[in-house]
Design a protein around this motif. Structure first.
Motif, PDB file in Angstrom:
ATOM      1  N   VAL A 253       2.587   1.792  -1.023  1.00 37.40           N
ATOM      2  CA  VAL A 253       1.737   0.652  -0.642  1.00 37.40           C
ATOM      3  C   VAL A 253       1.050   0.923   0.691  1.00 37.40           C
ATOM      4  CG1 VAL A 253       1.711  -1.811  -0.082  1.00 37.40           C
ATOM      5  CG2 VAL A 253       3.173  -0.964  -1.926  1.00 37.40           C
ATOM      6  N   ALA A 254       1.802   1.469   1.646  1.00 34.94           N
ATOM      7  CA  ALA A 254       1.216   1.775   2.957  1.00 34.94           C
ATOM      8  C   ALA A 254       0.167   2.872   2.849  1.00 34.94           C
ATOM      9  CB  ALA A 254       2.312   2.177   3.938  1.00 34.94           C
ATOM     10  N   LYS A 255       0.338   3.802   1.907  1.00 32.11           N
ATOM     11  CA  LYS A 255      -0.663   4.853   1.707  1.00 32.11           C
ATOM     12  C   LYS A 255      -1.993   4.266   1.257  1.00 32.11           C
ATOM     13  CE  LYS A 255       2.567   8.550   0.397  1.00 32.11           C
ATOM     14  NZ  LYS A 255       2.989   9.429  -0.712  1.00 32.11           N
ATOM     15  N   LYS A 256      -1.927   3.191   0.473  1.00 26.60           N
ATOM     16  CA  LYS A 256      -3.176   2.532   0.044  1.00 26.60           C
ATOM     17  C   LYS A 256      -3.881   1.896   1.231  1.00 26.60           C
ATOM     18  CE  LYS A 256      -1.377   1.529  -4.592  1.00 26.60           C
ATOM     19  NZ  LYS A 256      -1.000   0.459  -5.553  1.00 26.60           N
ATOM     20  N   PHE A 257      -3.104   1.356   2.168  1.00 31.03           N
ATOM     21  CA  PHE A 257      -3.689   0.742   3.354  1.00 31.03           C
ATOM     22  C   PHE A 257      -4.247   1.800   4.306  1.00 31.03           C
ATOM     23  CE2 PHE A 257      -0.358  -2.864   2.855  1.00 31.03           C
ATOM     24  CZ  PHE A 257      -1.098  -3.404   1.804  1.00 31.03           C
ATOM     25  N   HIS A 295       0.825  -8.167  14.575  1.00 30.48           N
ATOM     26  CA  HIS A 295      -0.440  -7.654  15.093  1.00 30.48           C
ATOM     27  C   HIS A 295      -1.452  -7.602  13.952  1.00 30.48           C
ATOM     28  CE1 HIS A 295       1.643  -6.218  18.753  1.00 30.48           C
ATOM     29  NE2 HIS A 295       2.619  -5.900  17.922  1.00 30.48           N
ATOM     30  N   HIS A 296      -2.695  -7.924  14.269  1.00 31.18           N
ATOM     31  CA  HIS A 296      -3.756  -7.842  13.269  1.00 31.18           C
ATOM     32  C   HIS A 296      -4.568  -6.569  13.492  1.00 31.18           C
ATOM     33  CE1 HIS A 296      -2.942 -12.217  12.819  1.00 31.18           C
ATOM     34  NE2 HIS A 296      -3.200 -11.934  11.550  1.00 31.18           N
ATOM     35  N   TYR A 297      -4.821  -5.882  12.409  1.00 30.16           N
ATOM     36  CA  TYR A 297      -5.570  -4.622  12.478  1.00 30.16           C
ATOM     37  C   TYR A 297      -6.695  -4.679  11.458  1.00 30.16           C
ATOM     38  CZ  TYR A 297      -6.681   0.342  12.099  1.00 30.16           C
ATOM     39  OH  TYR A 297      -7.335   1.548  12.068  1.00 30.16           O
ATOM     40  N   ARG A 298      -7.934  -4.608  11.952  1.00 27.52           N
ATOM     41  CA  ARG A 298      -9.100  -4.648  11.072  1.00 27.52           C
ATOM     42  C   ARG A 298      -9.506  -3.229  10.686  1.00 27.52           C
ATOM     43  NH1 ARG A 298     -12.103  -9.294  10.613  1.00 27.52           N
ATOM     44  NH2 ARG A 298     -11.337 -11.067  11.847  1.00 27.52           N
ATOM     45  N   ARG A 299      -9.751  -3.064   9.400  1.00 23.99           N
ATOM     46  CA  ARG A 299     -10.171  -1.779   8.870  1.00 23.99           C
ATOM     47  C   ARG A 299     -11.233  -2.036   7.812  1.00 23.99           C
ATOM     48  NH1 ARG A 299      -7.490   3.280   8.662  1.00 23.99           N
ATOM     49  NH2 ARG A 299      -8.261   4.627   6.995  1.00 23.99           N
ATOM     50  N   GLY A 300     -12.484  -1.878   8.213  1.00 21.10           N
ATOM     51  CA  GLY A 300     -13.581  -2.208   7.319  1.00 21.10           C
ATOM     52  C   GLY A 300     -13.592  -3.694   7.028  1.00 21.10           C
ATOM     53  N   LEU A 305      -1.769  -7.140   8.534  1.00 24.75           N
ATOM     54  CA  LEU A 305      -0.777  -7.734   9.415  1.00 24.75           C
ATOM     55  C   LEU A 305       0.335  -6.707   9.600  1.00 24.75           C
ATOM     56  CD1 LEU A 305      -0.409 -10.496  10.816  1.00 24.75           C
ATOM     57  CD2 LEU A 305       1.079 -11.146   8.915  1.00 24.75           C
ATOM     58  N   VAL A 306       0.625  -6.342  10.832  1.00 27.07           N
ATOM     59  CA  VAL A 306       1.601  -5.291  11.133  1.00 27.07           C
ATOM     60  C   VAL A 306       2.711  -5.861  12.010  1.00 27.07           C
ATOM     61  CG1 VAL A 306       1.960  -2.993  12.101  1.00 27.07           C
ATOM     62  CG2 VAL A 306      -0.239  -3.572  11.038  1.00 27.07           C
ATOM     63  N   SER A 325       1.162  -5.551   5.703  1.00 28.92           N
ATOM     64  CA  SER A 325       0.731  -6.338   4.547  1.00 28.92           C
ATOM     65  C   SER A 325      -0.756  -6.644   4.663  1.00 28.92           C
ATOM     66  CB  SER A 325       1.540  -7.640   4.443  1.00 28.92           C
ATOM     67  OG  SER A 325       1.345  -8.440   5.608  1.00 28.92           O
ATOM     68  N   ASP A 326      -1.373  -6.805   3.509  1.00 33.24           N
ATOM     69  CA  ASP A 326      -2.807  -7.121   3.473  1.00 33.24           C
ATOM     70  C   ASP A 326      -2.975  -8.619   3.715  1.00 33.24           C
ATOM     71  OD1 ASP A 326      -5.483  -7.494   2.980  1.00 33.24           O
ATOM     72  OD2 ASP A 326      -5.535  -6.151   1.251  1.00 33.24           O
ATOM     73  N   ASP A 327      -3.528  -8.955   4.863  1.00 33.94           N
ATOM     74  CA  ASP A 327      -3.686 -10.360   5.254  1.00 33.94           C
ATOM     75  C   ASP A 327      -5.143 -10.794   5.176  1.00 33.94           C
ATOM     76  OD1 ASP A 327      -2.184 -12.632   6.127  1.00 33.94           O
ATOM     77  OD2 ASP A 327      -3.116 -12.449   8.094  1.00 33.94           O
ATOM     78  N   THR A 328      -5.955 -10.022   4.445  1.00 36.61           N
ATOM     79  CA  THR A 328      -7.399 -10.280   4.402  1.00 36.61           C
ATOM     80  C   THR A 328      -7.721 -11.671   3.887  1.00 36.61           C
ATOM     81  OG1 THR A 328      -7.764  -7.932   3.987  1.00 36.61           O
ATOM     82  CG2 THR A 328      -9.610  -9.408   3.583  1.00 36.61           C
ATOM     83  N   ALA A 329      -7.145 -12.041   2.722  1.00 41.52           N
ATOM     84  CA  ALA A 329      -7.451 -13.338   2.106  1.00 41.52           C
ATOM     85  C   ALA A 329      -7.062 -14.485   3.032  1.00 41.52           C
ATOM     86  CB  ALA A 329      -6.727 -13.463   0.765  1.00 41.52           C
ATOM     87  N   HIS A 330      -5.878 -14.366   3.654  1.00 39.00           N
ATOM     88  CA  HIS A 330      -5.407 -15.432   4.545  1.00 39.00           C
ATOM     89  C   HIS A 330      -6.299 -15.550   5.768  1.00 39.00           C
ATOM     90  CE1 HIS A 330      -2.553 -17.001   7.731  1.00 39.00           C
ATOM     91  NE2 HIS A 330      -2.595 -17.988   6.831  1.00 39.00           N
ATOM     92  N   GLN A 331      -6.676 -14.406   6.347  1.00 39.71           N
ATOM     93  CA  GLN A 331      -7.523 -14.435   7.526  1.00 39.71           C
ATOM     94  C   GLN A 331      -8.922 -14.945   7.200  1.00 39.71           C
ATOM     95  OE1 GLN A 331      -6.606 -13.929  10.734  1.00 39.71           O
ATOM     96  NE2 GLN A 331      -4.527 -13.812   9.879  1.00 39.71           N
TER      97      GLN A 331
END
Length: 364
Positions: A253-257, A295-300, A305-306, A325-331
């Protein structure tokens, strides 16, 4: 003196087996158990053989000794496959096992057929019993087995070193040393002295080597470590680092991120400088405050969320674990609410301003 050599090796082997049983057996597959059982069986048989009193007794012990001699190289090879994350086809495993079993069947024929041993006798040298054998025509198949498995093991180790960055080179180096020592003991040890059996020492080196490997290998399988650290994975990704911030392992999962993390070699710092600095910054903050925060990390277009936490091997702290975790939808939802509130506030200000202007116009 020779008997003491075998007794001391057998005792150390028992200590290694006890360490494996009481400390590590719950975390590893039966392949490790087979290694330790076969090695200890061989060590114990060396002691019994040294104390045997007649040919029949010595020959029976020798047949038990060959259980380790035949199957230990195969068990070690299967374990090397596992360490290098290579899964040979089932038919290949079957052929290897069948070939080894056929060799052992020849061993059992000793005393009844001249195929493996033409004749056997005993001598008493340096205070111990020594089995004197005249090899039969098919005994060379045993050497063939040992040679084939050693060659395959060396090839697998070389492949893992070159093609498998996710496999620790420290572990591969330990495994390579074990194989080199086994080759030395089997083929060259007797050229140094024939008073003792060098393979007894080689089996002990294997046990110690695998204990060292087992002490580290869990760190490179983060899926297992997470079960000790957090006991949950699901849609979360994990990256593990040691205390020196060297990369240990990563989940799929982390490799996908972070796809580039998969190219990083274990036991080395993160090669991507920006990512390395970011990870170190988060870990330093965690160490300083001793509190895990998100921590929030933006990538594209994505927002991750880390969270940093300690990495445990059982109860022992071994490094740091980054939960992602992918927090895109929540953010995006929060940003949508923020934009809505902002627009609503601007509309309210505009209406308030309009009302004030109307009130001033009415007064005039």
């Amino acid at each position: 003196m020779v008997l003491a050599y075998y007794v001391i090796i057998c005792f150390i082997s028992l200590v290694c087996c006890s360490a494996y049983y009481f400390i590590k057996r719950k975390y590893f597959s039966t392949r490790y158990t087979m290694i330790f059982l076969l090695a200890f069986l061989s060590q114990f048989c060396y002691v019994l053989l040294a104390l045997s009193q007649n040919v029949r007794e010595a020959l029976i012990i020798y047949k038990f000794l060959y259980i380790g001699g035949c199957y230990l190289p195969l068990a070690g090879l299967f374990l090397i496959f596992s360490i290098c994350k290579i899964e040979p086809p089932k038919w290949v495993r079957f052929i290897m096992l069948a070939f080894t079993t056929c060799i052992y069947m020849l061993v059992l024929s000793a005393g009844y057929s001249p195929l493996f041993y033409k004749s056997v006798d005993i001598e008493f040298e340096n205070g111990v019993t020594v089995l004197v054998k005249e090899y039969g025509p098919l005994h060379r198949l045993f050497y063939l087995e040992i040679g084939i498995f050693l060659i395959i093991t060396i090839i697998v180790l070389a492949y893992g070193w070159i093609k498998k960055p996710s496999v620790s080179r420290k572990i591969l180096a330990i495994a390579a040393f074990m194989q080199v020592f086994s080759i030395f003991s089997f083929f060259l040890g007797r050229l140094i002295t024939k008073d003792v059996e060098w393979m007894a020492l080689a089996d002990l080196v294997d046990e110690i080597g695998f204990l060292i490997i087992m002490n580290s290998i869990g760190l490179y399988r983060v899926d297992d470590m997470v079960s000790s650290s957090i006991l949950a994975e699901g849609e979360y990704g994990y990256i593990s680092l040691d205390f020196k911030y060297r990369y240990l392992s990563v989940t799929d999962v982390a490799k996908k991120f972070f796809p580039e993390i998969a190219k990083n070699h274990v036991d080395h710092v993160i090669e991507d400088e920006k990512m390395r600095q970011l990870f170190e910054q988060w870990i330093e903050e965690y160490k300083r405050k001793n509190v895990s925060r998100f921590h929030h990390y933006r990538r594209g277009e994505s927002i991750y969320l880390v969270r940093v936490s300690d990495l445990y091997d059982g109860r022992k702290k071994r490094g740091y674990l980054l939960e992602i975790s992918d927090d895109t939808a929540h953010q995006q939802h929060l940003e949508g609410i923020e934009r809505y509130n902002k627009n609503l506030n601007e509309e309210l200000k505009a209406k308030t301003k309009l009302i004030r202007e109307l009130q001033q116009t009415t007064k005039k």
